[in-house]
Design an enzyme around this catalytic site. Structure first.
Site, PDB file in Angstrom:
ATOM      1  N   ASP A  49      -0.083  -6.064 -14.523  1.00  0.00           N
ATOM      2  CA  ASP A  49      -1.886  -6.075 -14.607  1.00  0.00           C
ATOM      3  C   ASP A  49      -2.630  -4.664 -14.140  1.00  0.00           C
ATOM      4  O   ASP A  49      -1.562  -3.911 -13.790  1.00  0.00           O
ATOM      5  CB  ASP A  49      -2.798  -6.992 -13.549  1.00  0.00           C
ATOM      6  N   TYR A  54      -8.628   1.587 -14.801  1.00  0.00           N
ATOM      7  CA  TYR A  54      -8.100   2.230 -13.725  1.00  0.00           C
ATOM      8  C   TYR A  54      -7.266   3.574 -13.668  1.00  0.00           C
ATOM      9  O   TYR A  54      -6.489   4.030 -14.044  1.00  0.00           O
ATOM     10  CB  TYR A  54      -7.425   1.222 -13.343  1.00  0.00           C
ATOM     11  N   TRP A 209      -8.172 -12.674 -10.529  1.00  0.00           N
ATOM     12  CA  TRP A 209      -8.060 -11.192  -9.948  1.00  0.00           C
ATOM     13  C   TRP A 209      -9.238 -11.463  -8.726  1.00  0.00           C
ATOM     14  O   TRP A 209      -9.580 -12.641  -8.700  1.00  0.00           O
ATOM     15  CB  TRP A 209      -8.614 -10.155 -10.433  1.00  0.00           C
ATOM     16  N   SER A 210      -9.113 -10.877  -7.792  1.00  0.00           N
ATOM     17  CA  SER A 210      -9.068 -10.822  -6.521  1.00  0.00           C
ATOM     18  C   SER A 210      -9.122 -12.022  -5.215  1.00  0.00           C
ATOM     19  O   SER A 210     -10.652 -12.375  -5.200  1.00  0.00           O
ATOM     20  CB  SER A 210     -10.801 -10.163  -6.514  1.00  0.00           C
ATOM     21  N   LYS A 220      -8.951  -8.672   7.839  1.00  0.00           N
ATOM     22  CA  LYS A 220      -9.610  -7.333   8.264  1.00  0.00           C
ATOM     23  C   LYS A 220     -10.646  -7.491   9.097  1.00  0.00           C
ATOM     24  O   LYS A 220     -11.308  -5.624   9.247  1.00  0.00           O
ATOM     25  CB  LYS A 220      -8.396  -6.111   7.779  1.00  0.00           C
ATOM     26  N   ARG A 230      -9.582  -0.096   2.034  1.00  0.00           N
ATOM     27  CA  ARG A 230      -9.939  -0.343   1.525  1.00  0.00           C
ATOM     28  C   ARG A 230     -11.941  -0.072   1.118  1.00  0.00           C
ATOM     29  O   ARG A 230     -11.819   0.586   0.375  1.00  0.00           O
ATOM     30  CB  ARG A 230      -9.942  -1.668  -0.036  1.00  0.00           C
TER      31      ARG A 230
END
Length: 323
Positions: A49, A54, A209-210, A220, A230
């Protein structure tokens, strides 16, 4: 790796797929992307994808170079892109789904990806300033010209998706067959409630997504924001409140224990939970390093273990915190 039809379409996509948002050209270069894509492909992933926006087009460049180096048969993989945000300032160049932008944007993406066509193309967001009919005609023409094979939407409302489908039906045009919504344990309403009628009525497929809620569901962030995560990236600053939410991190800690009992990690459990939904065609995973990708792909091993009793336990731990 199992394969599922993209909604009612005949296309088969791997139940887990590999996406490039955030990572390509920002966190990983062509060499690392090629290494990760090769590992995903070897594990049975056939869908990769991407999107025009992006990394301002550079994500497509990185993926295109990786495809070229890997030399896979074109029939063996599926690639997507998405349009709306644009790459430059000015009228007809950003935040639009008008015909002029769409018909030129696809040419730019194909050049960056070094492909003759993409398999899936998405309208990345709805455009309130362009008639849906204009967008539907442009997307259908994109398919008719052989530049894309299927088209769909991303983060459109159920009402907007149905309107586009009905316009296409009325004019005998190519219909939208898939939607790409955010979907994870803490973000459920759209997929499970709003779109509920569309799966049967329109045969809508989902490429979600996600699944890890931008990393929250890895655990984390339970002790804050790690420097190499991130959440530490300046471009991702808008996520920090979500990532450090106390109640959700406490729920993640409890999920971690459940995941361990099942022989996996909380991240694998979260990905498997998304794939457990029968309306989800594929769950898009992301990774900034090979080991992370390999761990994520092991989520398929947990799928058979998600019994009704386990799913109920997951709901008990997360449903009250979902939206």
């Amino acid at each position: 790796m199992q394969y599922r039809r993209l909604g009612r379409a005949g296309l088969q996509v791997s139940e887990l797929s590999f996406g490039s948002w955030v990572t390509y050209a920002n966190q990983i270069d062509v060499k690392a992307a090629r290494e990760c894509m090769a590992a995903a492909y070897e594990a049975g992933v056939n869908f990769f994808d991407n999107a025009e926006a992006y990394a301002a087009g550079q994500s497509e460049v990185v993926m295109g170079e990786a495809f070229k180096a890997l030399g896979w048969p074109r029939m063996s993989y599926i690639v997507s892109t998405k349009f709306y945000w644009g790459l430059a300032e000015g009228p007809n160049r950003k935040n639009t789904l008008n015909r002029k932008y769409l018909m030129q944007a696809i040419d730019g993406s194909l050049q960056r990806l070094q492909l003759e066509h993409v398999d899936l193309v998405f309208c990345h967001r709805p455009d309130p300033h362009t008639p849906i009919e204009e967008t539907v005609w442009a997307m259908s023409d994109m398919i008719r010209q052989g530049k894309a094979l299927y088209w769909g939407t991303s983060e459109w409302s159920a009402e907007e998706i149905r309107a586009a489908w009905e316009i296409a039906e009325r004019h005998h045009l190519h219909k939208p067959v898939m939607e790409q919504p955010q979907y994870h344990l803490f973000h459920r309403r759209r997929v499970e409630k709003e779109y509920a009628r569309l799966y049967e009525d329109l045969g809508l497929g989902l490429t979600t997504w996600s699944p890890l809620a931008s990393g929250l569901l890895t655990g984390k962030y339970r002790g804050g924001i790690p420097d190499d995560s991130r959440g530490a990236m300046q471009t991702m600053a808008f996520l920090r409140d979500q990532l450090t939410d106390t109640a959700r991190n406490e729920a993640v800690a409890r999920l971690d224990g459940l995941a361990r009992d099942l022989g996996g990690t909380v991240a694998q459990l979260a990905i498997a939970w998304c794939a457990r939904n029968p309306h989800v065609s594929t769950v898009i995973t992301g990774a900034s390093r090979l080991s992370q990708l390999q761990d994520n792909l092991k989520a398929v091993d947990l799928l058979p273990k998600l019994t009704p009793e386990v799913m109920q336990r997951i709901d008990e731990l997360t449903l009250d915190l979902a939206r």
